[in-house]
Structures are given as structure tokens and as C-alpha cells.
Design an enzyme around this catalytic site. Structure first.
Site, PDB file in Angstrom:
ATOM      1  CB  CYS A 166      -0.960  -0.016   1.184  1.00 43.86           C
ATOM      2  SG  CYS A 166      -1.917  -1.547   1.195  1.00 43.86           S
ATOM      3  CG  HIS A 306      -1.907   4.191   5.378  1.00 42.05           C
ATOM      4  ND1 HIS A 306      -1.826   4.103   3.998  1.00 42.05           N
ATOM      5  CD2 HIS A 306      -1.998   2.913   5.829  1.00 42.05           C
ATOM      6  CE1 HIS A 306      -1.873   2.818   3.640  1.00 42.05           C
ATOM      7  NE2 HIS A 306      -1.981   2.090   4.729  1.00 42.05           N
ATOM      8  CD  GLU A 317      -1.833   7.597   9.418  1.00 43.61           C
ATOM      9  OE1 GLU A 317      -1.383   8.366   8.561  1.00 43.61           O
ATOM     10  OE2 GLU A 317      -2.748   6.763   9.189  1.00 43.61           O
ATOM     11  CE  LYS A 338      -5.662   3.927   2.386  1.00 46.98           C
ATOM     12  NZ  LYS A 338      -4.704   5.005   2.664  1.00 46.98           N
ATOM     13  CG  HIS A 343      -6.486   0.608   1.361  1.00 45.02           C
ATOM     14  ND1 HIS A 343      -5.542   1.185   0.528  1.00 45.02           N
ATOM     15  CD2 HIS A 343      -5.783   0.034   2.374  1.00 45.02           C
ATOM     16  CE1 HIS A 343      -4.332   0.958   1.024  1.00 45.02           C
ATOM     17  NE2 HIS A 343      -4.455   0.263   2.145  1.00 45.02           N
ATOM     18  CG  PHE A 402       0.110  -5.894   4.291  1.00 39.15           C
ATOM     19  CD1 PHE A 402      -0.371  -5.116   5.332  1.00 39.15           C
ATOM     20  CD2 PHE A 402      -0.764  -6.777   3.685  1.00 39.15           C
ATOM     21  CE1 PHE A 402      -1.693  -5.214   5.747  1.00 39.15           C
ATOM     22  CE2 PHE A 402      -2.092  -6.880   4.089  1.00 39.15           C
ATOM     23  CZ  PHE A 402      -2.557  -6.101   5.131  1.00 39.15           C
TER      24      PHE A 402
END
Length: 417
Positions: A166, A306, A317, A338, A343, A402
Site C-alpha cells: 500500500c 494512511h 498513526e 479512504k 483503499h 504490508f
């Protein structure tokens, strides 16, 4: 040591779940429009998650002839359409460019998943591996979007893809920035594309328990920082940014939208999917981009987070922002687009960089929609449910992937004299 060149953004292009072009995308973002709906690309009735943020109304034949469309995976189609818009938006005159000085760094987290799906069905259900298409491999590989863009326009500079889950397209932007700084190119086309709303995509993320399963209220499923968040909503689409050497852009009379003044790239070195405790890697990536720009943390007005709507990401975050910014964390505004687009995986960094640049251009911060019940562990100003009018001089866009990949991009308002 040679002097590092300044890097500016002169063009943007978008194919998204909330608009097929930049204008539609931005209008929808500011209005707080959700792009989430029931999955139509396949029969999802047996899946734990039966909704996603699909690109709606996209007809490849509006952009390609039939033969070309059949030889391009959906992620490549999206990439070419968003790039076409960005080039037009930048008013680049291709005929006047030194094509060897135009580069492309265009990523995809996964590549041609639909191509893989269709060809697997042919191999396993319709007659074996001798029936595979000769276009199977070139349609599937994740670098092929960059290749097709280069071939279409004749751009002969550096050309490749990034892949970091991502964080993919945030890395693409960062790498394009470094190439211009070094003097490798005058223009670099950067971005990312993804089209993974397919059985293996939804099924795979369901197996990880990463997706929201709010099937009875799907429009409210993507709810970053909300106490009742239960996972992310998969999106698809593409975004392209035109990066240019500042002097080159000025010389050709380009309209400069914003300047990219700092990048921060770090690794958590912690876990394959979970962020490091306290968002330690994110603290360092944001700090690096601020340090490179030579500004103070309190100069930052906005962070496009994010903000995935997963329990771990949003908490970590938030903690990272508080650790780095201290008291200023409560003065700046954080939002997660998002909540509207879902996403976009490998395309998330690029589409959110576009949203961040547009926030700077318009002095307007897109909201985090579906923010209904505050989470005590997420206690910042997330621009809940409504866009915020505010002067934005400096803004950060975060993307984490990831594997523990972190990428932070710092954009600055450019006041033309």
C-alpha cells in the site's frame, strides 16, 4: 556535490470510485461522497464482504479501440487514462520535449489480478495450459502500465515500476522526485494503479480478517478513526502526477500546482502486516520529510493520513502524529480520504497525494466521512464529515504497506510571483 533541483507538480489525473477524472474526484471528495457499493464485478454473494469501492461508469471503449482494450488488464487501462489526463492537465507539449529526458515510475501493488483470474479459469477449467493467451504474462506483470505509457508517448527516459504493497505509489512519487533532484530527467510521470476487486482479492483479504464486513451498511463501512471501525474497504483506480524540474517548468510557462519538498522512507522491521507499536516507523518517515524540507513540525497544516479504518493502523498513526508533533498535533488537521474512495492498495499513495495537492491548491481539506463515535485512542481533529476551509501551506501524505514499508511525502504551496 551537485546542487539538488527543486521538484514541482504540474499535472494531475485520476480514475477513482468517486469520479472518472480530477474534477469529479475533487468535487466528490469535498462533498463527502462515498464511492462504496455492492460488488458488481463478480458474484460476491458467498463472500464475507460483498461490497467495495468500484470505479463506476468506466467503459474502456471510450478510451481504447476494442483490440487494444482486450490486450490491457483493467489496472493498465486505468493507468493510461489517468496519465492521459495528467499530461493534458500539465499542458506538456510532447513534440517540444527531449523524450530521453522524460521518465516514468508507475507502480502497482499486485498488477493484473483479473488477467490472472481469467487465465487460471482457462487453464484449470477449459482445457489446460496450452490454451493460455500469449498476452497472459505481458498483461499481468505489474510494470506493464509504465511500459505502455512509455510506448504510447515515446518517453525514453528512466522507466520502471515500484511495488511495496500500500506504499507502492508513494514510493513511485518519492523515486521520481529523487531522479529529478539528481538531474536524471526534466519530467517524471509518477503514480499507481490497482484493479484487485476480484474473487482472489476479496477472498484473500477476507481470509486475513482485514476487510470490513458491514454488509448491511456498506456506505458507512469505511470509517477511519471511528471507534466502531472494523476493517478497510477495497477500492480500485489510478492516479498520475506530473513531476518537473522547477526551472524546466518555469521556462516552459507551466502552471505550478505545488512543490514536493521532502520525502521520508522507512521500515518498521517488525511484522508482515501489523504496524510497529506507537507507529515508530511512521514517526521516522514523517520526521525525515520535515527535516529534508528544513521546516519545523508546527509548520505542517494538514496530514492526509494512511487512515485505513482498521483498528491497528488508525490508533498507531494517531500515536505517531502525537509523538512527532506534540501539542501541534491538536492544531493541524488530519483526514482520511479512504473514507470515501476505499483503499486503493498500490494506488492509494498516488490518489491521496493528488488529494493533498488539491487541498493545497484550494485551501480546502477533504473530510473523514462516517466519523460518528470518537475513539478515545484517536483524539485528533479528523475533519469529521465536512470539508474544512483552511489555508494549507504545508501538507504531508502518508502511505504505509504490508511488510512494514512507510512513505511520507511533504508538499508545499507555491506562490507564483
Amino acid at each position: 556535490m551537485h546542487h539538488k533541483k527543486r521538484v514541482v507538480i504540474t499535472g494531475l489525473g485520476v480514475v477513482s470510485p468517486i469520479g472518472l477524472n480530477l474534477e469529479e474526484f475533487w468535487t466528490s471528495l469535498v462533498a463527502g461522497k462515498s464511492g462504496v457499493g455492492p460488488i458488481t464485478r463478480f458474484d460476491a454473494s458467498s463472500f464475507e464482504t460483498r461490497f467495495a469501492a468500484e470505479v463506476k461508469g468506466f467503459d474502456p471503449l471510450n478510451y481504447f479501440d476494442r483490440k487494444t482494450a482486450q490486450r490491457l488488464d483493467l489496472f493498465t487501462q486505468f493507468a493510461m487514462v489517468s496519465t492521459d489526463e495528467a499530461i493534458t492537465h500539465s499542458k506538456l507539449d510532447i513534440k517540444s520535449l527531449d523524450l530521453e529526458r522524460v521518465g516514468i515510475v508507475f507502480g502497482s501493488g499486485i498488477g493484473g489480478m483479473w488477467t490472472w483470474h481469467h487465465q487460471s479459469e482457462i487453464a484449470f477449467k477449459q482445457g489446460g495450459f496450452t490454451k493460455l493467451s500469449p498476452f497472459f504474462v505481458p498483461m499481468m506483470i505489474s510494470d506493464i502500465a509504465a511500459g505502455h505509457i512509455s510506448i504510447k508517448y515515446g518517453f525514453k527516459g528512466l522507466n520502471y515500476a515500484t511495488t511495496s504493497a500500500c506504499a507502492t505509489s508513494a514510493h513511485a512519487i518519492a523515486v521520481g522526485y529523487m531522479h529529478i533532484q539528481r538531474g536524471d530527467a526534466d519530467v517524471v510521470i509518477v503514480g499507481g494503479s490497482e484493479a484487485s476487486i476480484c474473487p482472489m482479492g476479496i477472498g484473500g483479504f477476507n481470509a486475513m480478517k482485514a476487510l470490513s464486513t458491514r454488509n448491511d451498511a456498506y456506505e458507512k463501512a469505511s470509517r477511519p478513526f471511528d471507534k466502531n471501525r472494523d476493517g478497510f474497504v477495497m477500492g480500485e483506480g489510478s492516479a498520475t502526477l506530473i513531476l518537473e524540474d522547477y526551472e524546466f517548468a518555469k521556462k516552459r510557462g507551466a502552471k505550478i500546482l505545488a512543490e514536493l519538498v521532502g520525502i521520508g522512507l522507512t521500515a518498521d522491521a517488525y511484522h508482515i502486516t501489523a504496524p510497529s507499536p506507537g507507529g515508530e516507523g511512521a514517526v521516522r518517515s514523517m520526521k525525515l520529510c520535515i527535516d529534508e524540507a528544513g521546516i519545523k513540525p508546527e509548520d505542517v497544516d494538514y496530514i492526509n493520513a494512511h487512515g485505513t479504518s482498521t483498528p491497528y493502523n488508525d490508533k498507531n498513526e494517531t500515536e505517531a502524529i502525537k509523538t512527532l508533533f506534540g501539542e501541534h498535533a491538536y492544531n493541524l488537521i488530519v483526514s482520511s480520504t479512504k473514507s470515501m474512495t476505499g483503499h486503493l492498495l498500490g494506488a492509494a499513495g498516488a490518489i491521496e497525494a493528488v488529494a493533498t495537492v488539491m487541498a493545497i491548491v484550494n485551501d480546502k481539506i477533504p473530510p473523514t466521512i462516517n466519523y460518528e463515535e470518537p475513539d478515545p485512542e484517536c483524539d485528533l481533529n479528523y475533519a469529521p464529515n465536512k470539508a474544512v476551509e483552511r489555508k494549507v501551506n504545508y501538507a504531508i501524505s502518508n502511505a504505509f504497506g504490508f511488510g512494514g514499508h512507510n512513505a511520507s511525502l511533504l508538499f508545499k504551496k507555491v506562490v507564483e510571483s
